[in-house]
Design an enzyme around this catalytic site. Sequence first.
Site, mmCIF file in Angstrom:
data_model
loop_
_atom_site.group_PDB
_atom_site.id
_atom_site.type_symbol
_atom_site.label_atom_id
_atom_site.label_comp_id
_atom_site.label_asym_id
_atom_site.label_seq_id
_atom_site.Cartn_x
_atom_site.Cartn_y
_atom_site.Cartn_z
ATOM 1 N N HIS A 34 -9.606 -2.012 -2.637
ATOM 2 C CA HIS A 34 -8.447 -2.198 -3.515
ATOM 3 C C HIS A 34 -8.719 -3.264 -4.576
ATOM 4 C CE1 HIS A 34 -5.584 -0.723 -0.076
ATOM 5 N NE2 HIS A 34 -6.455 0.194 -0.475
ATOM 6 N N ASP B 137 -6.649 -5.302 -5.779
ATOM 7 C CA ASP B 137 -5.947 -6.560 -5.512
ATOM 8 C C ASP B 137 -6.728 -7.479 -4.578
ATOM 9 O OD1 ASP B 137 -5.563 -5.363 -3.031
ATOM 10 O OD2 ASP B 137 -3.389 -5.707 -2.962
ATOM 11 N N ASP C 221 0.813 -1.218 0.000
ATOM 12 C CA ASP C 221 0.000 0.000 0.000
ATOM 13 C C ASP C 221 0.847 1.269 0.000
ATOM 14 O OD1 ASP C 221 -2.313 -1.442 -0.020
ATOM 15 O OD2 ASP C 221 -2.610 -1.388 2.146
ATOM 16 N N CYS D 156 -0.892 -7.588 0.163
ATOM 17 C CA CYS D 156 -0.909 -6.288 0.842
ATOM 18 C C CYS D 156 0.350 -6.089 1.680
ATOM 19 C CB CYS D 156 -2.124 -6.172 1.760
ATOM 20 S SG CYS D 156 -3.702 -6.486 0.957
#
Length: 517
Positions: A326, A328, A205, A499
């Site tokens: 997000h 992802d 991030d 992450c």
Amino acid sequence: MTHPRTLRAHYAQTTRVVCVVGSELNVNLNRSAPPLARFYSVKCTPGVHYGIRPSPQQTSHLSPVPLRGNSVLLFCMSRASQNENDSKLSIQYYGDSAEVLGRAVLHLTAVEISLDVDADRDGVVEINNANKGLPETPIFTDTVVFRVSPWIMTPNTLRPVEVFVCSTSDNYKFLKSMKNLVAKAGYKLKICSEYVNRGDRWMQDECEFGYIDSPHQRFPVVLDSPRNGDLDNFPYDELLGPDFGYVSRVADAGDVSSLDSFGNLEVSPPVTVRGTHYPLGRIIIGVAFPTATKGRNMTKVVQDFLWAQKVQEPIALFSDWLFVGHVDEFMTFVPAPDRKGFRLLLASPDAAYKLFRGLHSDGHGQARLFEGLKDEKTVTVDEILDDKVLRAENDYVQSCIDWNRDVLKRELGLDDEDIVDLPILFKLHEHRALPYYPDMVNMIVLGRDLGIPKPFGPQVHGRCALEAEMLSLLCGLGLSCTFIDDFATYHKLLGEVHCGSNVRREPFDFKWWNLEM
């Protein structure tokens, strides 16, 4: 079309010239010649390259060349000068009897214009360069539009160079698994200490790795996100150096949301879409639904920066339906040996329910998820299938993913055969979605080696049914799956393996300046 700069060279004197590396200059040989000159020869120092137009008939390089009325000498410098006037080019003129009539000499200083850095990174620099000599005597005026070297992202299909993870007071087990995976894959691991990360474990991030490239130099550049967590100083303090660039986009604090973290910034492998080739892939970001009047978006300064790079035209997906928000969390790319050279992996509640219904039909409805986890209530397959609220929530999630699926198929030129659906359930929290169990699509991709969040799915014959399904889906592509326990230290904190890690990869072989823009 670029026209060479015209120079005057006199046969009785030395002319000093400043030029740009790679730019072509020309001298009219006939205009520079003494009276009665019939032949000429050219000599130069290393680093100076020249040619004659029209090309003379083949002669020995030691023999004088017949002088024509339209003979033009074209030359350029291939490297920057170390000192002023350190390169030379001379033109010697001869009469009918091969006697020397005069010599024109050029002392050359080559300068280099570097396109490596553009402070604003807005993509284009315009230069109007006027050099003036004596009053009202113009020597050279030109207007040039330069294309600044763009910042280029690297997809999962490119070879890793090094992997970054954080060390925190509680993630020893996760860190050990990551060390083993990276060692197995044969890459380099860099661990950011807790002294630097201050307890912020979300490496993906905080920053995104990319690179810039020019004909004379290439080096990695990290893009620092505007999230400004406790890892905020890591990109600048730990990465920036003589051969490692840094760029950031500063937004007003009130404009920054979770969607400005770079788990919400991905890039596809190279694709061809309706006849248009994207040899560097396409950037993917997450935003609010297009018709929404309220919602979270990636901040404008970051989006403007990404669009300004030109060479990886962005695609905007709908990710505001997720609690964290997000891209992802529901998609990734993995290498594949066939078709387009990759597969798009998508989270799919439908695939999860299909798997669980099959387990029920085979008599495994009492198999439990989350077994062996401390302070975690177990749940059976049948309880999941009987939970009507959970089913309605996942129908909504599937509709959001399907909307994005259609966008990705259209914007990346994909067929359904290019997509693999992974069995992942979600649940709603404050009207937005969180993964019900560890989100297996949020994986780290290291060549053919995948580090996948361990899902703690229902145990059937001593084996996790979710892990078995993942192996069935991915091993046929030549991929090796390692399941990493991130439950307590990442999943419960609303993140997963991807992450909590980051990968710097090798650049593309393709040169961006060969693109038509």
